[in-house]
Write a protein that holds these residues in place. Structure first.
Motif, PDB file in Angstrom:
ATOM      1  N   LYS A  69       0.862  -1.184   0.000  1.00 15.14           N
ATOM      2  CA  LYS A  69       0.000   0.000   0.000  1.00 15.14           C
ATOM      3  C   LYS A  69       0.892   1.226   0.000  1.00 15.14           C
ATOM      4  O   LYS A  69       2.077   1.152   0.341  1.00 15.14           O
ATOM      5  CB  LYS A  69      -0.896   0.055   1.247  1.00 15.14           C
ATOM      6  CG  LYS A  69      -1.957  -0.998   1.307  1.00 15.14           C
ATOM      7  CD  LYS A  69      -2.834  -0.775   2.532  1.00 15.14           C
ATOM      8  CE  LYS A  69      -3.939  -1.812   2.582  1.00 15.14           C
ATOM      9  NZ  LYS A  69      -4.823  -1.598   3.731  1.00 15.14           N
ATOM     10  N   TYR A  71       0.752   5.352   1.347  1.00 14.97           N
ATOM     11  CA  TYR A  71       0.065   6.435   2.057  1.00 14.97           C
ATOM     12  C   TYR A  71       0.835   7.723   1.847  1.00 14.97           C
ATOM     13  O   TYR A  71       2.060   7.715   1.745  1.00 14.97           O
ATOM     14  CB  TYR A  71      -0.023   6.151   3.559  1.00 14.97           C
ATOM     15  CG  TYR A  71      -1.037   5.109   3.918  1.00 14.97           C
ATOM     16  CD1 TYR A  71      -2.351   5.467   4.204  1.00 14.97           C
ATOM     17  CD2 TYR A  71      -0.702   3.765   3.964  1.00 14.97           C
ATOM     18  CE1 TYR A  71      -3.295   4.512   4.533  1.00 14.97           C
ATOM     19  CE2 TYR A  71      -1.636   2.798   4.286  1.00 14.97           C
ATOM     20  CZ  TYR A  71      -2.934   3.191   4.570  1.00 14.97           C
ATOM     21  OH  TYR A  71      -3.870   2.238   4.879  1.00 14.97           O
ATOM     22  N   GLU A  81      -4.618   7.352   1.936  1.00  9.36           N
ATOM     23  CA  GLU A  81      -4.181   6.220   1.128  1.00  9.36           C
ATOM     24  C   GLU A  81      -4.162   6.607  -0.340  1.00  9.36           C
ATOM     25  O   GLU A  81      -5.071   7.279  -0.824  1.00  9.36           O
ATOM     26  CB  GLU A  81      -5.073   5.003   1.351  1.00  9.36           C
ATOM     27  CG  GLU A  81      -4.546   3.763   0.695  1.00  9.36           C
ATOM     28  CD  GLU A  81      -5.267   2.492   1.108  1.00  9.36           C
ATOM     29  OE1 GLU A  81      -4.928   1.440   0.544  1.00  9.36           O
ATOM     30  OE2 GLU A  81      -6.156   2.551   1.963  1.00  9.36           O
ATOM     31  N   SER A  83      -4.189   5.295  -4.238  1.00  3.14           N
ATOM     32  CA  SER A  83      -4.578   4.143  -5.052  1.00  3.14           C
ATOM     33  C   SER A  83      -3.413   3.695  -5.904  1.00  3.14           C
ATOM     34  O   SER A  83      -2.701   4.516  -6.480  1.00  3.14           O
ATOM     35  CB  SER A  83      -5.742   4.492  -5.959  1.00  3.14           C
ATOM     36  OG  SER A  83      -6.866   4.859  -5.203  1.00  3.14           O
ATOM     37  N   LEU A  84      -3.222   2.384  -5.961  1.00  2.00           N
ATOM     38  CA  LEU A  84      -2.157   1.831  -6.802  1.00  2.00           C
ATOM     39  C   LEU A  84      -2.693   1.675  -8.156  1.00  2.00           C
ATOM     40  O   LEU A  84      -2.886   1.368  -9.025  1.00  2.00           O
ATOM     41  CB  LEU A  84      -1.645   0.497  -6.251  1.00  2.00           C
ATOM     42  CG  LEU A  84      -0.971   0.572  -4.890  1.00  2.00           C
ATOM     43  CD1 LEU A  84      -0.619  -0.815  -4.394  1.00  2.00           C
ATOM     44  CD2 LEU A  84       0.305   1.387  -5.006  1.00  2.00           C
TER      45      LEU A  84
END
Length: 84
Positions: A69, A71, A81, A83-84
């Motif tokens: 993830k 952040y 967070e 987004s990938l």
């Protein structure tokens, strides 16, 4: 200053990611994931400046080291967070 936290699956993985980034000239700090964003209260991440974020992702992708993830740490201390 704004920073990005690249969440890694283990301490070793975070150390390998930081080494790859440092080798590319990007300052990277291995640290524990802040408790209020960690679902299980543990974990490690690599902290990079927003200035190098895009380049850091390219370096990690080329090294085969993908974060779990991501952040963003804003200057006011809040997290969000990415987004990938």
């Amino acid at each position: 200053m704004v920073y990005y936290l690249l969440i890694c699956r283990s301490l070793t993985y975070a150390q390998r990611a930081a080494k790859a980034l440092e080798h590319a000239g990007i300052t990277a700090i291995v640290t524990k994931v802040p408790q209020h964003i960690s679902s299980d209260g543990c974990g490690y991440c690599v902290k990079v400046s927003s200035k190098y974020f895009s380049n850091a992702l390219v370096v990690l992708k080329n090294a085969g080291l993908y974060p779990l993830k991501i952040y963003v740490l804003y200057a006011d201390g809040n997290y969000g967070e990415v987004s990938l």
